[in-house]
Design a protein around this motif. Sequence first.
Motif: not given
Length: 463
Positions: A378-393
């Motif tokens: 299933g969807d990992a939800g908050p337990f993953k790192v996405t490219d959008d997360d890296r952009d936000a950082a």
Amino acid sequence: MKTQRVRTPGVGTRRAGQGAGRRLVGAVCAAVVTAAVLPAGTAWAAGDPYGFDGAAQPIKGAASSLDARQLKAGQSYRDSIKKDGKLYYRVDLDDKKNAYVSVVAVPKPGGKAEYGDGVKVTLQDGSGAQCGYQDSSFESASYPRPITAYAHRTIEPDSSTCQQAGAYYVLVERTSKAVSTPDDWELEIRYVPEPGVKQTGPTELPENWPSSTPAPPAGGPQKRQGGAGFHDATSLRQGEWRADIKPGQTLFYRVPVDWGQQIFASAELGSSPTGATGYVPNALVLSLDNPARGHVDQNTASYDGKPATVALDAQRPVAFENRFSSSSDTNALRFAGWYYLTATLSPEIVKEYGDKPVPLTLRVNVTRTAKQGPAYDGDAGPFKVTDDDRDAAANGASGAEAARNDGMVLVAAAGLGAGTVLLVGLGVWTLAGRRRAAREAVRGGPQGGPQGGPPQFGPPAAR
């Protein structure tokens, strides 16, 4: 300096490819055809010392488990707890997903706190058996500030405790000494499930792991002021970050840490601009919490007007098998996602140095190459790192800003004609290509993307 105890049963990316732009264009166009449900706005009362989630719903904890109100997955809640109070909430769990319930306890500023004051969160099944608990206290930095604790139910096939589907109960307990301020503490409560994994794999932790502190990040300090709470935490990547912190203030940051990566962090208070030299013990607290808002580690530094530095202990790389460790801090490094750093300056600083902000530098290292994560069912939800997360950082966006930006894209698309949407989509496609190219250039360094085949993950096989 540890501020928590944890009990657990047992042994105690998405990657942007060339289709990313097409998916973005499709999402924009789809918004014209279907109505979008936008995330609630972010707001909190002026002068509130903690930035509560503006979408949090009010809830009233019960005195008995049988009267407990249900917590829904992914929803934030607000409540308050009296001195030495006990509150019950309910979560309905299946027999496949892990479950995490976190509580942020927020005392009123200006009060008095003692060493043992704190909060404990316990998850119980219908028979009263403990699935897991964590308690956090102010300890030597005994002054009011937001503190967090979580409890979790972990699926383990070789365990018979807390494995069945049904009603479970969250018990929140506050402990306060007789001389402590009796005011109610505000609570922010959150329940998040974690899907099970499709395949089992190793559960033993490697005996050797890199524990040496890396060199300070290069490039010099960049200005990035912290947020007021978990919901509004300012995003950071590896680097040196400059802020100003006021006496009694807590600054919130978040850092994406992928599978196989390690986070190292330290904070430095600058020298007093007035030349004062008064001694303030435990003046600065630096703390680390995981993506489920479970406490990992904290440390403190005293201040005498000269530069003072505090560093977190070296922690293992983020790994699925960490959850089977009996060590509380290793156990908390059990999934990828946003890890939270908080820095608090003692209110006692006012007596020696006045109420003006003190310069603060936060140094963050994220080392090792990211690895493939577990095959979640299933969807990992908050337990993953996405490219959008890296952009936000990279851009310093807070979690609240990221949610608002996502909503604004859908609103804009819904209000535009089809021809205009296509033009906007082409622009988004072009921007995605540029961002992808920049990311690929950055991944040539020590924080590269996933590599190698998917490892096998999961709880130990039943015997």
